[in-house]
Design a protein around this motif. Structure first.
Motif, PDB file in Angstrom:
ATOM      1  N   ILE A 135      -2.389  -5.188  -9.626  1.00  0.00           N
ATOM      2  CA  ILE A 135      -1.986  -4.018 -10.408  1.00  0.00           C
ATOM      3  C   ILE A 135      -0.467  -3.916 -10.368  1.00  0.00           C
ATOM      4  O   ILE A 135       0.125  -3.721  -9.303  1.00  0.00           O
ATOM      5  N   ALA A 136       0.167  -4.072 -11.513  1.00  0.00           N
ATOM      6  CA  ALA A 136       1.615  -3.870 -11.614  1.00  0.00           C
ATOM      7  C   ALA A 136       1.863  -2.403 -11.950  1.00  0.00           C
ATOM      8  O   ALA A 136       1.330  -1.884 -12.936  1.00  0.00           O
ATOM      9  N   TYR A 137       2.632  -1.721 -11.109  1.00  0.00           N
ATOM     10  CA  TYR A 137       2.810  -0.290 -11.316  1.00  0.00           C
ATOM     11  C   TYR A 137       4.258   0.122 -11.091  1.00  0.00           C
ATOM     12  O   TYR A 137       5.049  -0.595 -10.480  1.00  0.00           O
ATOM     13  N   THR A 138       4.585   1.309 -11.592  1.00  0.00           N
ATOM     14  CA  THR A 138       5.902   1.916 -11.385  1.00  0.00           C
ATOM     15  C   THR A 138       5.702   3.349 -10.910  1.00  0.00           C
ATOM     16  O   THR A 138       4.896   4.088 -11.470  1.00  0.00           O
ATOM     17  N   LEU A 139       6.405   3.722  -9.855  1.00  0.00           N
ATOM     18  CA  LEU A 139       6.389   5.088  -9.347  1.00  0.00           C
ATOM     19  C   LEU A 139       7.807   5.635  -9.443  1.00  0.00           C
ATOM     20  O   LEU A 139       8.744   5.018  -8.930  1.00  0.00           O
ATOM     21  N   GLU A 140       7.984   6.765 -10.128  1.00  0.00           N
ATOM     22  CA  GLU A 140       9.313   7.333 -10.357  1.00  0.00           C
ATOM     23  C   GLU A 140       9.367   8.781  -9.887  1.00  0.00           C
ATOM     24  O   GLU A 140       8.358   9.497  -9.922  1.00  0.00           O
ATOM     25  N   ALA A 141      10.564   9.194  -9.447  1.00  0.00           N
ATOM     26  CA  ALA A 141      10.777  10.581  -9.020  1.00  0.00           C
ATOM     27  C   ALA A 141      12.231  10.949  -9.291  1.00  0.00           C
ATOM     28  O   ALA A 141      13.091  10.064  -9.363  1.00  0.00           O
ATOM     29  N   PRO A 142      12.535  12.254  -9.432  1.00  0.00           N
ATOM     30  CA  PRO A 142      13.933  12.667  -9.658  1.00  0.00           C
ATOM     31  C   PRO A 142      14.745  12.684  -8.368  1.00  0.00           C
ATOM     32  O   PRO A 142      15.803  13.319  -8.325  1.00  0.00           O
ATOM     33  N   TYR A 143      14.252  12.024  -7.325  1.00  0.00           N
ATOM     34  CA  TYR A 143      14.953  11.929  -6.044  1.00  0.00           C
ATOM     35  C   TYR A 143      14.605  10.584  -5.407  1.00  0.00           C
ATOM     36  O   TYR A 143      13.742   9.848  -5.907  1.00  0.00           O
ATOM     37  N   SER A 144      15.283  10.275  -4.302  1.00  0.00           N
ATOM     38  CA  SER A 144      15.050   8.976  -3.672  1.00  0.00           C
ATOM     39  C   SER A 144      13.644   8.885  -3.081  1.00  0.00           C
ATOM     40  O   SER A 144      13.197   9.801  -2.377  1.00  0.00           O
ATOM     41  N   ILE A 145      12.967   7.775  -3.360  1.00  0.00           N
ATOM     42  CA  ILE A 145      11.656   7.517  -2.756  1.00  0.00           C
ATOM     43  C   ILE A 145      11.692   6.202  -1.982  1.00  0.00           C
ATOM     44  O   ILE A 145      10.680   5.541  -1.799  1.00  0.00           O
ATOM     45  N   GLU A 146      12.894   5.856  -1.512  1.00  0.00           N
ATOM     46  CA  GLU A 146      13.060   4.593  -0.780  1.00  0.00           C
ATOM     47  C   GLU A 146      12.204   4.532   0.478  1.00  0.00           C
ATOM     48  O   GLU A 146      11.725   3.469   0.866  1.00  0.00           O
ATOM     49  N   ASP A 147      12.039   5.673   1.156  1.00  0.00           N
ATOM     50  CA  ASP A 147      11.291   5.679   2.418  1.00  0.00           C
ATOM     51  C   ASP A 147       9.836   6.084   2.233  1.00  0.00           C
ATOM     52  O   ASP A 147       9.121   6.289   3.218  1.00  0.00           O
ATOM     53  N   LEU A 148       9.413   6.192   0.996  1.00  0.00           N
ATOM     54  CA  LEU A 148       8.031   6.608   0.735  1.00  0.00           C
ATOM     55  C   LEU A 148       7.048   5.537   1.203  1.00  0.00           C
ATOM     56  O   LEU A 148       7.296   4.349   1.096  1.00  0.00           O
ATOM     57  N   ASP A 149       5.923   5.978   1.729  1.00  0.00           N
ATOM     58  CA  ASP A 149       4.877   5.056   2.143  1.00  0.00           C
ATOM     59  C   ASP A 149       3.526   5.605   1.680  1.00  0.00           C
ATOM     60  O   ASP A 149       3.413   6.772   1.302  1.00  0.00           O
ATOM     61  N   TYR A 150       2.529   4.743   1.733  1.00  0.00           N
ATOM     62  CA  TYR A 150       1.204   5.128   1.259  1.00  0.00           C
ATOM     63  C   TYR A 150       0.254   5.362   2.426  1.00  0.00           C
ATOM     64  O   TYR A 150       0.281   4.643   3.419  1.00  0.00           O
ATOM     65  N   LYS A 151      -0.583   6.369   2.271  1.00  0.00           N
ATOM     66  CA  LYS A 151      -1.597   6.643   3.278  1.00  0.00           C
ATOM     67  C   LYS A 151      -2.890   5.927   2.965  1.00  0.00           C
ATOM     68  O   LYS A 151      -3.583   5.443   3.856  1.00  0.00           O
ATOM     69  N   ASP A 152      -3.220   5.857   1.677  1.00  0.00           N
ATOM     70  CA  ASP A 152      -4.493   5.221   1.312  1.00  0.00           C
ATOM     71  C   ASP A 152      -4.431   4.754  -0.134  1.00  0.00           C
ATOM     72  O   ASP A 152      -3.802   5.401  -0.978  1.00  0.00           O
ATOM     73  N   ILE A 153      -5.072   3.632  -0.405  1.00  0.00           N
ATOM     74  CA  ILE A 153      -5.180   3.104  -1.771  1.00  0.00           C
ATOM     75  C   ILE A 153      -6.619   2.660  -1.981  1.00  0.00           C
ATOM     76  O   ILE A 153      -7.169   1.910  -1.176  1.00  0.00           O
ATOM     77  N   LYS A 154      -7.225   3.140  -3.063  1.00  0.00           N
ATOM     78  CA  LYS A 154      -8.606   2.754  -3.376  1.00  0.00           C
ATOM     79  C   LYS A 154      -8.738   2.499  -4.879  1.00  0.00           C
ATOM     80  O   LYS A 154      -8.055   3.124  -5.685  1.00  0.00           O
ATOM     81  N   LEU A 155      -9.645   1.607  -5.205  1.00  0.00           N
ATOM     82  CA  LEU A 155      -9.950   1.324  -6.608  1.00  0.00           C
ATOM     83  C   LEU A 155     -11.426   1.620  -6.833  1.00  0.00           C
ATOM     84  O   LEU A 155     -12.286   1.137  -6.088  1.00  0.00           O
TER      85      LEU A 155
END
Length: 435
Positions: A135-155
């Motif tokens: 899955i090619a995806y883009t996540l955008e925000a009006p602030y820095s998300i450099e340190d963002l991490d994921y808790k869970d991913i499901k399909l």
């Protein structure tokens, strides 16, 4: 959405116009893309102009850019500058089997978006088969998300979670602080039952809000079935036996299922040069894009799904293997003592604490071109699993160094740490005709 993408593609075209065309091969590839795009245009000319531009541009891009990426780093950089395409370009550069996926238009553009808590998640595109999904995806925000991490991913598909066997995501190398362009790669734990084209990606973020995206998307095209070769053929290399049970060629990868004979004196760790060869000598080897080349007794190779060779062979010459009674470390982390280790002296424990172990192997004894984490599971004296907080490896002064940090939990010494890779090799000459 279309206005934004049209702008991006026009900007890309402007950048490409500034680049020197590097090879005749690149010209041919682009010309081929233009011809196919023109054919598409003639059949769809009654559609709106905006949609037409997208169709033509996408056809040129998808048919031409894979070859171009391989011959022109400048072209690859230009394509990678398009939002949502950067990580996909990297992915293709490290897996030749994916050239067929792109050349045959099996990459499916999605462009489904959802906005929550001032962040927007967009699924740019998907490659799906019965073995897994990219899955090619883009996540955008009006602030820095450099340190963002994921808790869970499901399909999810038809209301049920797709069975994950292995998953990779969250590449930290991002070019923009407010935008993350990445790939989620899932190898399914078992062959799923696919009915329909509708899926839901659920992505939960870490942090105070723990934002949960639940983003439905629909595939434009049906999923292609794997080509199955049932073999059940026993082979033997230096008195170690194994059975090649089945080879399945999917668009994303080739899965080779192997069963090892319990009477073997050695632990088979890795089929080092397992590969597919056709009658012209073209080779498809282990995947190198981070998806992982091994999972239990299933081994994964680059796919030749879209090729049509007259003959096809599964070949193997070199195997990583170690004596079963030397296939692990036994250490007392409290006393900082090594109680048992391989007798060949190739691995040396250098540092131990109550929660960490470091060791090293001389680079000159490592015959593999691939990097490995060399440890798999660990258990304490009572047989309880000891989890790893992290694993790492690095090169320094002629040594490949490894470390593992254990999760903070009560455990009873000594600790047994099994090897998943080790620089000891046995050699044979295996060739099995698939067709």
């Amino acid at each position: 959405m279309f206005d934004n993408e049209e702008k991006q593609l026009r900007e890309m075209k402007s950048e490409l116009d500034k680049l020197p065309i590097p090879t005749e091969q690149l010209n041919d590839a682009i010309q081929q893309g233009v011809l196919v795009a023109d054919a598409k245009w003639r059949t769809k000319r009654r559609k709106r102009r905006k949609s037409l531009w997208m169709t033509v541009a996408a056809a040129v891009l998808l048919l031409a850019f894979v070859t171009s990426i391989r011959v022109s780093p400048a072209f690859a950089n230009a394509v990678a500058s398009i939002p949502g395409m950067g990580k996909l370009v990297e992915y293709i550069q490290f897996d030749k089997g994916l050239q067929g996926v792109m050349d045959n238009e099996y990459y499916q553009s999605i462009h489904a978006s959802q906005t929550k808590d001032d962040m927007t998640l967009t699924i740019d595109g998907v490659i799906l088969d019965e073995s897994g999904i990219v899955i090619a995806y883009t996540l955008e925000a009006p602030y820095s998300i450099e340190d963002l991490d994921y808790k869970d991913i499901k399909l999810y598909h038809n209301g049920e979670e797709m069975p994950p066997g292995m998953m990779s995501y969250n590449n930290p190398d991002q070019k923009h602080p407010n935008r993350r362009e990445d790939l989620i790669q899932i190898v399914f734990g078992e062959k799923p039952s696919l009915k329909g084209q509708d899926f839901v990606l659920e992505l939960q973020l870490k942090g105070a809000k723990e934002t949960v995206f639940s983003l439905p998307f629909t595939l434009p095209k049906e999923v292609k079935k794997g080509k199955v070769f049932v073999l059940d053929k026993e082979i033997e290399v230096e008195n170690q036996k194994m059975t090649i049970q089945e080879v399945t060629i999917y668009p994303l990868r080739v899965e080779v299922k192997v069963a090892f004979d319990e009477s073997n004196t050695m632990e088979i760790l890795y089929l080092e040069d397992l590969r597919i060869e056709d009658d012209r000598g073209e080779v498809w080897s282990s995947t190198r894009n981070g998806v992982i080349g091994q999972g239990g007794s299933a081994f994964y190779l680059e796919s030749n799904y879209f090729k049509r060779p007259e003959k096809l062979y599964l070949k193997l010459n070199k195997i990583q293997a170690i004596l079963k009674d030397e296939s692990y470390l036994l250490v007392d982390l409290q006393k900082k003592e090594v109680l048992k280790q391989p007798s060949d002296g190739k691995f040396e424990v250098t540092t131990m604490t109550s929660s960490m172990l470091e060791g090293r192997i001389r680079e000159e004894v490592i015959e593999s071109e691939r990097g490995y984490f060399i440890f798999s599971a660990a258990e304490d004296a009572d047989g309880n699993d000891v989890g790893y907080a992290s694993q790492g490896n690095w090169n320094y002064e002629g040594y490949e160094n490894y470390n593992i940090k254990f999760e903070k939990q009560p455990y009873k010494n000594p600790i047994r740490i099994n090897f998943s890779a080790y620089p000891n090799y046995i050699n044979g000459d295996i060739s099995i005709e698939l067709k």
